[in-house]
Design a protein around this motif. Structure first.
Motif, short mmCIF file in Angstrom:
data_model
loop_
_atom_site.label_atom_id
_atom_site.label_comp_id
_atom_site.label_asym_id
_atom_site.label_seq_id
_atom_site.Cartn_x
_atom_site.Cartn_y
_atom_site.Cartn_z
N ARG A 1 5.03 11.89 -0.01
CA ARG A 1 3.85 11.06 -0.27
C ARG A 1 3.59 10.06 0.85
N ILE A 2 4.66 9.62 1.52
CA ILE A 2 4.48 8.72 2.66
C ILE A 2 3.90 9.49 3.84
N ALA A 3 4.42 10.68 4.09
CA ALA A 3 3.90 11.52 5.17
C ALA A 3 2.42 11.83 4.94
N ASN A 4 2.07 12.12 3.71
CA ASN A 4 0.68 12.40 3.36
C ASN A 4 -0.21 11.19 3.64
N ARG B 1 0.84 -1.20 0.00
CA ARG B 1 0.00 0.00 0.00
C ARG B 1 0.87 1.25 0.00
N MET B 2 1.93 1.25 0.81
CA MET B 2 2.82 2.41 0.84
C MET B 2 3.54 2.59 -0.49
N LEU B 3 3.91 1.50 -1.12
CA LEU B 3 4.54 1.59 -2.44
C LEU B 3 3.58 2.22 -3.45
N LEU B 4 2.33 1.85 -3.40
CA LEU B 4 1.33 2.42 -4.30
C LEU B 4 1.14 3.90 -4.02
N GLU B 5 1.13 4.26 -2.74
CA GLU B 5 1.00 5.67 -2.38
C GLU B 5 2.22 6.46 -2.88
N GLY C 1 4.15 5.70 -5.31
CA GLY C 1 4.14 5.73 -6.77
C GLY C 1 3.08 6.65 -7.35
N GLY C 2 2.18 7.14 -6.51
CA GLY C 2 1.16 8.07 -6.97
C GLY C 2 0.11 7.45 -7.86
N ILE C 3 -0.09 6.14 -7.72
CA ILE C 3 -1.04 5.45 -8.56
C ILE C 3 -2.39 5.35 -7.86
N GLU C 4 -3.45 5.53 -8.62
CA GLU C 4 -4.80 5.35 -8.07
C GLU C 4 -5.06 3.86 -7.92
#
Length: 218
Positions: free
Chosen positions: A187-190, A19-23, A25-28
């Motif tokens: 993006r991880i912090a977000n 899940r963090m990798l997807l976040e 990567g900015g992928i929906e």
């Protein structure tokens, strides 16, 4: 091509690094949470997967199970996979090290006698922490200065440790800095501050710790 899908139990477990990798990567993506075990076991062999299991991902024609295979796939998708042969060899070794740290922790966490063996668990894991503390000296991330898919797995594993043993990294400044560096990635912090992220449960409800919606550390 449809939306990327990741499916897992309604907890962090083995899916959270993905899940963090997807976040990152900015992928929906669609985060499907399994809450009915009987329904999952009834449908798992009808999903067209070679080795049906949780977590699984669907990315267009790609259907993939097994957590490390998923992390590696996403690492390559988001340019978080080592490119040199030397770094790839290091990554292979580190994958085993991270898995050993995680398994060494989890096998106690699911034991009914967890709190009777808590000192044994601390001793076993502290030795592994000491080795990682030494390894991270002069390294921003696991593969030198370059973030890789491995960091998502190590961060998640070490986050479990610091939630259970709040002082386990007190004498490990390199690990403390590493954890801060990772969780400060924009993006991880977000993600970690969003409603999409759930700190608990970490483990299944049968675990002696981390299976509830809040920290149930005795």
């Amino acid at each position: 091509m449809g939306k990327f899908v990741i499916t897992y139990w309604d907890l962090r477990g083995f899916a959270e690094p993905a899940r963090m990798l997807l976040e990152y990567g900015g992928i929906e993506y669609e985060n499907r949470l399994v809450t009915d075990g009987q329904k999952w076991f009834a449908e798992k062999f009808s999903l067209g997967m070679d080795f049906p299991n949780l977590p699984y991902i669907i990315d267009g024609d790609v259907k993939l199970t097994e957590s490390w295979a998923i992390y590696r796939y996403l690492g390559k998708k988001f340019n978080l996979f080592p490119t040199s042969e030397e770094d790839q060899r290091q990554a292979d070794m580190l994958q085993g090290v991270i898995n050993d740290i995680r398994v060494g922790f989890v096998r106690y966490i699911y034991g009914a006698d967890l709190y009777e063996k808590i000192d044994e668990l601390r001793k076993n894991q502290s030795g592994k922490v000491d080795l990682m503390e030494k390894y991270l000296k002069d390294r921003k991330f696991l593969i030198g200065n370059d973030l890789s898919f491995l960091d998502f797995a190590l961060f998640e594993t070490f986050d479990h440790h610091r939630l259970f043993f709040t002082d386990i990294f007190d004498q490990s400044p390199n690990i403390q800095n590493y954890m801060k560096r990772f969780e400060s990635l924009p993006r991880i912090a977000n993600y970690l501050s969003s409603a999409r992220y759930k700190k608990f449960p970490i483990n299944g409800s049968m675990a002696s710790w981390g299976g509830q919606k809040e920290n149930d550390r005795k």
